[in-house]
Design an enzyme around this catalytic site. Structure first.
Site, PDB file in Angstrom:
ATOM      1  N   CYS A  99       1.004  -1.104  -0.413  1.00  0.00           N
ATOM      2  CA  CYS A  99      -0.015   0.456  -0.044  1.00  0.00           C
ATOM      3  C   CYS A  99       0.545   1.083  -0.249  1.00  0.00           C
ATOM      4  O   CYS A  99       1.295   1.804  -1.368  1.00  0.00           O
ATOM      5  CB  CYS A  99      -1.128   0.140   1.310  1.00  0.00           C
ATOM      6  SG  CYS A  99      -2.619   0.905   0.829  1.00  0.00           S
ATOM      7  N   ARG A 133     -12.001   6.027  -0.228  1.00  0.00           N
ATOM      8  CA  ARG A 133     -11.931   5.270   0.031  1.00  0.00           C
ATOM      9  C   ARG A 133     -11.627   3.851  -0.517  1.00  0.00           C
ATOM     10  O   ARG A 133     -12.957   3.352  -0.586  1.00  0.00           O
ATOM     11  CB  ARG A 133     -11.228   5.038   1.720  1.00  0.00           C
ATOM     12  CG  ARG A 133     -10.423   6.284   1.806  1.00  0.00           C
ATOM     13  CD  ARG A 133      -9.915   6.375   3.534  1.00  0.00           C
ATOM     14  NE  ARG A 133      -8.919   5.512   3.381  1.00  0.00           N
ATOM     15  CZ  ARG A 133      -7.644   5.863   3.661  1.00  0.00           C
ATOM     16  NH1 ARG A 133      -7.463   7.021   2.725  1.00  0.00           N
ATOM     17  NH2 ARG A 133      -6.517   4.830   3.857  1.00  0.00           N
ATOM     18  N   HIS A 196      -3.345  -5.905   2.882  1.00  0.00           N
ATOM     19  CA  HIS A 196      -2.236  -5.462   3.763  1.00  0.00           C
ATOM     20  C   HIS A 196      -3.523  -7.156   4.869  1.00  0.00           C
ATOM     21  O   HIS A 196      -3.722  -7.841   4.079  1.00  0.00           O
ATOM     22  CB  HIS A 196      -3.386  -4.468   4.723  1.00  0.00           C
ATOM     23  CG  HIS A 196      -2.946  -2.893   4.353  1.00  0.00           C
ATOM     24  ND1 HIS A 196      -1.823  -2.974   5.236  1.00  0.00           N
ATOM     25  CD2 HIS A 196      -2.873  -2.187   3.737  1.00  0.00           C
ATOM     26  CE1 HIS A 196      -0.965  -1.114   4.296  1.00  0.00           C
ATOM     27  NE2 HIS A 196      -2.448  -1.268   4.252  1.00  0.00           N
TER      28      HIS A 196
HETATM   29  N1  GLN Z   1      -2.465   6.761   2.575  1.00  0.00           N
HETATM   30  C1  GLN Z   1      -2.043   6.107   1.486  1.00  0.00           C
HETATM   31  C2  GLN Z   1      -3.746   5.290   0.747  1.00  0.00           C
HETATM   32  O1  GLN Z   1      -4.812   5.922   1.187  1.00  0.00           O
HETATM   33  C3  GLN Z   1      -1.823   4.558   1.697  1.00  0.00           C
HETATM   34  C4  GLN Z   1      -2.507   4.105   2.889  1.00  0.00           C
HETATM   35  C5  GLN Z   1      -2.413   2.963   3.752  1.00  0.00           C
HETATM   36  O2  GLN Z   1      -1.385   2.575   3.626  1.00  0.00           O
HETATM   37  N2  GLN Z   1      -3.078   1.712   4.370  1.00  0.00           N
HETATM   38  O3  GLN Z   1      -4.195   5.577  -0.216  1.00  0.00           O
END
Ligand code: GLN
Length: 250
Positions: A99, A133, A196
């Site tokens: 990520c 998101r 993740h």
């Molecule tokens: N901040 C980045 C995004 O929102 C990465 C997020 C993350 O590593 N979970 O895309």
């Protein structure tokens, strides 16, 4: 490799800044699966201001995090580690990026607030934040290897990998950008993904591939890893695959 104890040196990049949603579990899984085969594991944490020596490590792990931490890491990466990390990746050594770490290996990452963070520009992709998101469990399929992987994604970044090779095709979830059906990116022995959750405990095939590739690169010969009992891992994985597929058709 008879009569010689093999050793794997792991570098955890920015463990104090990038370690979202259990990413550390990836390192613990590599350590567990390597030690089960009698392989010695050494772990070094490298963070802000530290030099990265590409010759010292066999596996590099670069986790995910929030935009704030990524901003700090982006600057340090470019100032102190970019060239050495490029050498490491181009030499086909093993790296796993999740990520936020994934995004910073590319050309740039535009944060949710619209700030453009420069990436290490080692890999040929870019990431821009969307207005929502992507959050949830994910399932992908790798046709070449006939393997299915499960994970958990939580990101606003949309990554566009062009003609680069993805880790798999989306079955459930959004992956790289929610548009082109790809998830992650593979370049030489560098594996990048939005998974993740953590990735490796639930996908032991990938964990063993990283260990094997790292040892083959280090010792210059074919490496055979003894089978481990992955009954629990595979039960967990199949449970998630079935549940998520059912939820997706509702
Ligand atoms: N901040 C980045 C995004 O929102 C990465 C997020 C993350 O590593 N979970 O895309």
């Amino acid at each position: 490799m008879d009569n010689k104890i093999m050793e794997v040196n792991i570098c955890h990049l920015y463990p104090d800044l990038l370690n979202a949603y259990g990413d550390l579990g990836n390192i613990l899984t590599i350590k567990y699966r390597a030690e089960k085969r009698g392989i010695k594991v050494n772990i070094t944490n490298i963070s802000i201001g530290d030099d990265f020596d590409p010759d010292k490590y066999d596996i590099v792990f670069f986790g995910g995090g929030q935009d704030y931490e990524q901003e700090i890491v982006s600057e340090d990466l470019i100032n102190t580690k970019k060239l050495a990390l490029r050498q490491y990746i181009e030499e086909e050594k093993v790296l796993l990026a999740i990520c936020g770490g994934y995004q910073l290996l590319g050309k740039y990452y535009t944060t949710a607030k619209g700030e453009k963070l420069p990436g290490a520009e080692i890999l040929d992709f870019y990431t821009e934040s969307g207005s929502t998101r992507f959050i949830g469990n994910t399932v992908i399929y790798n046709e070449e290897l006939d393997e299915t992987y499960v994970g958990f994604e939580n990101h606003s970044g949309r990554t566009f990998i062009g003609n680069m090779k993805p880790i798999g095709k989306i079955v459930v979830g959004n992956g790289n950008n929610g548009e082109d059906g790809t998830e992650g990116c593979i370049y030489k022995n560098t594996y990048c993904t939005y998974f993740h959750g953590s990735l490796l405990p639930k996908n032991p095939e990938i964990a063993d591939r990283l260990i094997r590739n790292a040892l083959e690169k280090k010792y210059g010969e074919k490496i055979h890893l003894d089978e481990l009992d992955d009954d629990i891992e595979l039960k967990a994985k199949n449970f998630i695959i079935n549940r998520e597929k059912r939820a997706a058709v509702k």
